[in-house]
Scaffold this motif. Sequence first.
Motif, short mmCIF file in Angstrom:
data_model
loop_
_atom_site.label_atom_id
_atom_site.label_comp_id
_atom_site.label_asym_id
_atom_site.label_seq_id
_atom_site.Cartn_x
_atom_site.Cartn_y
_atom_site.Cartn_z
N UNK A 443 26.78 37.45 53.54
CA UNK A 443 26.83 38.89 53.76
C UNK A 443 28.24 39.43 53.58
N UNK A 444 29.23 38.74 54.17
CA UNK A 444 30.61 39.19 54.08
C UNK A 444 31.10 39.20 52.64
N UNK A 445 30.72 38.20 51.87
CA UNK A 445 31.12 38.13 50.47
C UNK A 445 30.56 39.32 49.69
N UNK A 446 29.30 39.61 49.92
CA UNK A 446 28.64 40.66 49.15
C UNK A 446 29.21 42.04 49.43
N UNK A 447 29.65 42.28 50.68
CA UNK A 447 30.08 43.62 51.03
C UNK A 447 31.60 43.82 50.98
N UNK A 448 32.36 42.73 50.83
CA UNK A 448 33.82 42.92 50.92
C UNK A 448 34.65 42.21 49.86
N UNK A 449 34.07 41.24 49.16
CA UNK A 449 34.85 40.44 48.20
C UNK A 449 34.65 40.98 46.79
N UNK A 450 35.77 41.19 46.09
CA UNK A 450 35.72 41.63 44.69
C UNK A 450 35.87 40.43 43.77
N UNK A 451 34.91 40.28 42.86
CA UNK A 451 35.00 39.23 41.86
C UNK A 451 35.47 39.84 40.54
N UNK A 452 36.38 39.14 39.88
CA UNK A 452 36.90 39.62 38.60
C UNK A 452 36.97 38.51 37.58
N UNK A 453 37.02 38.88 36.32
CA UNK A 453 37.14 37.91 35.23
C UNK A 453 38.62 37.62 35.01
N UNK A 454 39.04 36.43 35.34
CA UNK A 454 40.45 36.08 35.18
C UNK A 454 40.81 36.00 33.71
N UNK A 455 40.05 35.18 32.97
CA UNK A 455 40.29 35.05 31.53
C UNK A 455 39.07 34.45 30.86
N UNK A 456 38.89 34.80 29.57
CA UNK A 456 37.78 34.27 28.78
C UNK A 456 38.29 33.67 27.47
#
Length: 474
Positions: A443-456
């Motif tokens: 729950x905490x991850x879904x509402x507060x953690x931002x996921x981003x693409x570091x590199x591709x």
Amino acid sequence: MSDHTCGAGCQHFSHLNDADLQGEFKEARQSLRSSIGGNTTTGTAGLAGVTHRPLPSKKAGEQVSHYYVPANNKTIHWGYFSKTMEPLLKLESGDYATIETVTHHANDDIERMVKGDAGAESIFQWDAKSKAVNRRGAGAMDDPLGAGGGLGVHVCTGPIYVNGAEPGDVLEVRIIDTMQRPSANPDYRGKTFGSNVASNWGYHYNNLITEPKGREVITIYEVDAKGDQTWAKAVYNYRWTPQTDPFGTVHPIIDYPGVPVDRNTIKPNYDVLKGYEIPVRPHFGTIGVAPSEADMVSSIVPNYTGGNFDNWRMGKGATAFFPVAVAGGMFSVGDPHASQGDAELCGTAIECSLTGLFQFIVHKKADLAGTKLQGLDYPLLETASELIVHGFSSPNYLKEFGADNASEIFKKSSLDSAMTDAFNKTRRFFMDTRNLTEDEAISLISVSVDFGITQVVDGNWGVHAIIKKAIFPK
């Protein structure tokens, strides 16, 4: 007994504390400003007139040491991490090092990024008879492209051996400050330059919509070497044309690092990105310790011990934590950037030489339980307000594919697997270090953690999770 040793090109200074050391670095910056664009430098490359002096230690009877490591052909290794190299220097936990790093793209504009810079000239020296740094990459020495095959491209300064660091421990690396490396050409006094390459390994390359397709474009950017101006601007761009290196090998595409670009073969376009200002956020794209799975591995592919994970947050004020896989850690740093966006879409950032002030601290395995470093088996990045967990398409590609088949990662990377790894690590972080249940963590991850693409673009694709410290109980 302390084991303070260093090899060619290193200077050793003792009795420095945090405040005094930052003062030293500020003095270096001021001295740098006064010498920008002067005569060809000698000694410490690119930092004419910089001196250091002994300062009091933080506590009576406590010795803190500082090393200065210039970048030259004796202090760098090109395109690989290795657990078997002879360390450039050995230092103690708590010690500091000011480390110069040079971009491997400097030969994209020799006049602006190499000419007059003794350190860079020593690294990029290449004529029909010899080249100063022959091996460039972890490939075969008789590769048709050149020694090392370009299987690894980054100019890395190091390795540095940290006494007391053993497998299972965690090495903390604090980035206390950074400063630009100025152009040593008097024609460009007060300026620093970097290169952005829209390359054949870029994510965009097979999705171009204008002609000619299959083009590689280099854009040269200008940065204020003094650090007063906080934005970069494009100077010109040009299309890569087949380049013949000094040994006679033709490079129709960018396939080997450090090939000098003959300006007579290109057509500079100065009408580019007029009026655009790119925020400068200096950082190190390649930073980490040596893995244990092979004697020599490419610098291109990031891994559980760090390496080329290209996170622009790895700059001044950040702290990185790396799991130690071999004795001493064998730390190296390179691939300096002036700025980069998440994903590094076209293949590179603004590749721009930097000098950094670092502190090294060993955290012993026995002391990790109950801390944010418990069970750490990936590079963790910390800033003043965030913790950043790094996930990869393959958390340990050397173990998964084997050192002899490591290139398989380039065929199998995906954002799905990188996102899964980032989630798994973030969930484990909350459960193991914050004592949350799995349901609480999700729950905490879904509402507060931002996921981003570091590199591709680095073979082993990356997704990072940004945990804001403000969410933790006060």
